[in-house]
Design an enzyme around this catalytic site. Structure first.
Site, PDB file in Angstrom:
ATOM      1  N   ARG A 545       0.952  -1.238   0.058  1.00 26.47           N
ATOM      2  CA  ARG A 545      -0.048  -0.062  -0.103  1.00 26.47           C
ATOM      3  C   ARG A 545       0.704   1.385   0.053  1.00 26.47           C
ATOM      4  O   ARG A 545       1.932   1.347   0.533  1.00 26.47           O
ATOM      5  CB  ARG A 545      -0.858  -0.123   1.107  1.00 26.47           C
ATOM      6  CG  ARG A 545      -2.103  -0.874   0.904  1.00 26.47           C
ATOM      7  CD  ARG A 545      -2.959  -0.563  -0.320  1.00 26.47           C
ATOM      8  NE  ARG A 545      -3.532   0.633  -0.069  1.00 26.47           N
ATOM      9  CZ  ARG A 545      -4.865   0.939   0.431  1.00 26.47           C
ATOM     10  NH1 ARG A 545      -5.660  -0.205   0.713  1.00 26.47           N
ATOM     11  NH2 ARG A 545      -5.342   2.131   0.419  1.00 26.47           N
ATOM     12  N   LYS A 656       7.136 -12.776   1.680  1.00 30.29           N
ATOM     13  CA  LYS A 656       6.990 -13.592   0.325  1.00 30.29           C
ATOM     14  C   LYS A 656       7.820 -13.508  -0.489  1.00 30.29           C
ATOM     15  O   LYS A 656       8.291 -14.174  -1.309  1.00 30.29           O
ATOM     16  CB  LYS A 656       5.651 -12.882  -0.401  1.00 30.29           C
ATOM     17  CG  LYS A 656       4.281 -12.887   0.726  1.00 30.29           C
ATOM     18  CD  LYS A 656       3.220 -11.971   0.141  1.00 30.29           C
ATOM     19  CE  LYS A 656       2.346 -11.921   1.153  1.00 30.29           C
ATOM     20  NZ  LYS A 656       1.393 -10.458   0.815  1.00 30.29           N
TER      21      LYS A 656
END
Ligand SMILES: *Cc1c(COP(=O)(O)O)cnc(C)c1O
Length: 821
Positions: A545, A656
């Site tokens: 974000r 990730k």
């Protein structure tokens, strides 16, 4: 292969679905129709296991977790479900025989984007792990009609387009009208005396009917299927004769409108509190429905509500679900007639709270006027919780007004949700070690001193089933080829890769796979952005974000700084670099949206400058979401995790990237600290102020960025380019606000609140080290493989086991399925 899966049955099912739903033969089906048909066929396989799982839970009378969250950022379900029922090869074969490609069919599924970012994705990873580990659990949330907006970039600006994810129907959901329940808003509370005791009745209220939709959460290869239950709102008895008779036409219309608006849209704010009345309505709506249903379910099997907590636990994902505390109290007091002390004993043994941020702008506080008007009975209960808690503070710290000022639940005209969540539950956890320590030492210090036993850390994690097995099939297969497949359900096992890190052949294989994944991403970028990128360049990626504390601005300022060096010296020896950004900004966050425009304006200038020979490319990937995230992580060389130290509670994007063999370029913030601890500082690029240094400056009221501006020519040059039209010839003033945010004290804000200029020299130096390191392919391949090998700690399976051991105390359940039932 799954016990319930039969290839021929599956094939027939797909053909039948196309015929029955679309009146077409399989060869006439569009990809979208094929997706629907395949999804329904997969659901057919899942359904039996779903039913069997819940039968088993009932039989064992298992304790159940309700993970209460306003957001579940699930990503696409089809591919993941096929993997988790262990039918991937067979499904591929069937589709091949029918003339379809699985990837193309997966691409037809909309991302159910019922979340903003990390918090919602964490909830989704947790559901995957809970099912895979075999723990009885529900996710409870809201079925937003419009999820996170779709981002379009027009002329460099972010445009928000409604995400009508349900327009073609969603094949995996099941409407469960039998569990519908009423949720009441407004009106007033009447006190009646009955049997020598006060009773409270809400009257003159409006209400809506909450109707649950269930989605299956498929465990990996274990026949367990849990449930994500998201609530829709419908009008109650619309325009009933009753209402007309009583002249209640107005009320009937209002109830109709309330139902329509309440689940209309997800608020697109991440780490920011907006204070809108509708948001509080959403919170109470899904919490009241979920808590009512949990109590009913318990009472179907048990007599004694006093022991509710033995079979039920509510985990509050941030403060958004905190009304669960007074709502459970309400049900126990008003519907079960428990005494206050009895009800409080049950509630405080049922609820547990996860804190996700220390930033003050994210702390939820509701004005008393709004809260008490919307939830009159709930407010009474909160008042009483507060009265008793303040009494407790006074006993412990006689005469200490400061303690009351800091810890009271109701203070200064506001209801403070974090304080309510801490007082109303038995556990408070942070989401990374550093974050939890800051909570204990700084933000929640007074609570920690008063109730240290409640505080604990649960470092976040991610599911390797989605972010490696599904998202990066080439690397997943390579890993399995080297060490077997145990990593899929036991990620620490992936450490066995470490012995291959020095092997030249393995290094070559690894780098080849990375290259192929970069080609895949380059193709995506060409198709979606029309930009050519060179897969041989370093893919330097910041996707998350858009927020000032995440410092995308520092990244793009550094790109400008590098570009200046190239312009000064076209022969500058540097490894070609592709800077990749992806980020949505909250629709009302002006400076964040301007930062997106800046990134795109810089990209325009640099990508079209022939004189730098393609040494730098800048790409802004439109509409960052889970489905394209999977492709992006697989292709990354460098993982930008550059938040101002102390501001990022954990981060999960960092994990990730690591799992996919990208090297971290980051500050000592959030879970970066633990990532570096696992992989070794020599296999990452760490820079910048520590959290102690940041907090030290903040306590002194900040620092003076003008000193840096005056003394560092390169930085000054970059900043001047923001206001001299270099990247906006038509409107030189365009980026003035960004310039001001870094230097000016004209506004009431401190200058450079996020220490961008302060950290810049150290960031540029770390970037220089990245460039040098990438030239040594052997070194880089080794470090990348070691990142994969050392990512074991960051599986959400580990996080869930810690929650189970320390907070939830659930038992694992085994589900056996007969073949071909
Ligand atoms: C993981 C993830 C996030 C969180 O990323 P951070 O870098 O931890 O902020 C946000 N959005 C999507 C789509 C994700 O997959």
């Amino acid at each position: 292969m799954s016990m319930g899966f039969d290839k021929e049955t599956f094939k027939k099912s797909v053909i039948y679905n196309v015929k029955n739903v679309f009146r077409k033969t399989i060869d006439e089906a569009t990809p979208e129709q094929a997706f629907q048909a395949v999804a329904y066929a997969v659901k057919d396989v899942i359904i039996d296991e779903w039913i069997a799982t819940h039968k088993e839970y009932e039989k064992q009378d298992a304790k159940t977790l309700y993970y209460l969250s306003m957001e579940f950022l699930m990503g696409r379900a089809l591919g993941n479900n096929i993997i988790n029922i262990m039918a991937l090869p067979e499904v591929k074969e069937v589709l091949d025989e029918l003339g379809f490609d699985l990837n193309a069919i997966e691409d037809q599924e909309p991302d159910p984007a019922l979340g903003n970012g990390g918090l919602g994705r964490l909830a989704a990873c947790f559901l995957d792990s809970l099912a895979t580990l075999g723990y009885p659990a529900y996710g409870c949330g809201i079925r937003y009609r419009y999820g996170m907006f779709k981002q379009k970039i027009e002329n460099g600006y972010q445009m928000e387009v409604p995400d009508d994810w349900l327009k073609n129907g969603y094949p995996f959901e099941v409407r469960r009208a039998e569990y519908a329940t009423e949720v009441k808003f407004g009106g007033y509370v009447r006190t009646v005396w009955e049997n020598g005791r006060e009773h409270f009745v809400q009257e003159g209220y409006q209400s809506v009917r909450a109707v649950p939709y269930d989605m299956p959460i498929v465990g990996y290869g274990n026949n367990v299927v849990n449930t994500l239950r998201i609530w829709d709102a419908e009008a109650i008895n619309t325009f009933s004769l009753d209402s007309f008779d009583k002249g209640d036409y107005q009320k009937a219309v209002e109830q109709e409108n309330l139902a329509k608006t309440i689940v209309e849209v997800l608020y697109p704010n991440d780490n920011h509190y907006a204070g809108k009345e509708l948001r509080l309505k959403q919170q109470y709506f899904f919490i009241s429905a979920s808590v009512q249903r949990a109590v009913k379910k318990y009472m179907e099997k048990h007599e004694d509500i006093h022991k509710f907590f033995e079979k039920t636990v509510f985990q509050l994902n941030d403060t958004h679900p905190t009304v669960a505390v007074p709502e459970l109290m309400r049900i126990l007091l008003d519907e079960f007639n428990l005494t206050w002390d009895e009800a409080w004993a049950v509630t405080t043994k049922t609820c547990a709270y996860t804190n996700h941020t220390i930033m003050s702008e994210a702390l939820e506080k509701w004005p008393i006027e709004l809260f008490s008007r919307l939830l009159p009975r709930i407010y009474q209960i909160v008042e009483e919780i507060n009265r008793r808690f303040v009494e407790q503070i006074q006993q412990m710290y006689p005469g200490n007004q400061d303690k009351i000022r800091k810890m009271a639940i109701i203070y200064d005209g506001q209801v403070r949700m974090a304080n309510l969540a801490i007082v109303g539950g038995f556990s408070v956890n942070g989401v990374a070690r550093l974050h939890t320590e800051i909570l204990k030492k700084e933000e929640l210090r007074d609570f920690y001193e008063m109730m240290p036993q409640k505080f604990n850390n649960k470092t976040n994690g991610i599911t390797q089933r989605r972010f490696l097995l599904h998202g990066n099939p080439l690397l997943a297969e390579w890993v399995t080829g080297k060490i077997g497949s145990e990593w899929i359900t036991n990620l620490p096992h992936i450490h066995r890769l470490a012995v291959y890190a020095d092997d030249p052949k393995c290094q070559q294989e690894f780098m080849d796979i990375k290259y192929q994944n970069k080609v895949r991403l380059a193709k995506y970028i060409k198709e979606h952005n029309g930009i050519d990128v060179d897969p041989r360049s370093i893919f330097d990626v910041q996707v998350k974000r858009l927020h000032e504390y995440k410092r995308q601005l520092m990244n793009i300022l550094h790109v400008i700084y590098l570009y200046n060096q190239l312009k000064d010296n076209p022969n500058l020896d540097m490894v070609p670099r592709t800077f990749i950004f992806g980020a949505k900004a909250a629709a009302g966050y002006k400076r964040a949206k301007l930062t997106i425009k800046l990134i795109n304006s810089v990209a325009d200038v640099i990508n079209n400058d022939k004189s730098i020979d393609g040494k730098i490319k800048v790409v802004f990937i439109e509409d960052y979401k889970v489905s394209n995230a999977e492709i992006i992580f697989a292709a990354a060389d460098v993982s930008e995790q550059i938040s101002t130290a102390s501001k990022e509670a954990s981060g999960t994007g960092n994990m990730k990237f690591m799992l996919n063999g990208a090297l971290t370029l980051g500050t000592m913030d959030g879970a970066n600290v633990e990532i570096v601890e696992e992989v070794g500082a020599e296999n990452a690029f760490i820079f910048g102020m520590t959290s102690d240094e940041v907090i030290g400056y903040e306590n002194k009221g900040g620092y003076n960025p003008m000193e840096i501006f005056n003394n560092n020519y390169q930085i000054r040059r970059v900043l001047m380019q923001l206001i001299n039209g270099y990247f906006a010839p038509q409107d030189p003033e365009l980026f003035r606000d960004i310039y001001n945010s870094l230097l000016n004290t004209q506004s009431s804000d401190r200058a450079d609140t996020y220490f961008i200029l302060k950290d810049f020299p150290s960031y540029a130096e770390a970037q220089q080290k990245v460039d040098q390191a990438y030239r040594n392919e052997t070194w880089w391949a080794k470090a990348a493989i070691l990142n994969v090998a050392c990512s074991g700690k960051f599986t959400s399976d580990r996080t869930i086991e810690e929650y189970v051991n320390d907070i939830w105390h659930l038992e694992k359940v085994k589900v056996e399925i007969e073949a071909n039932q």
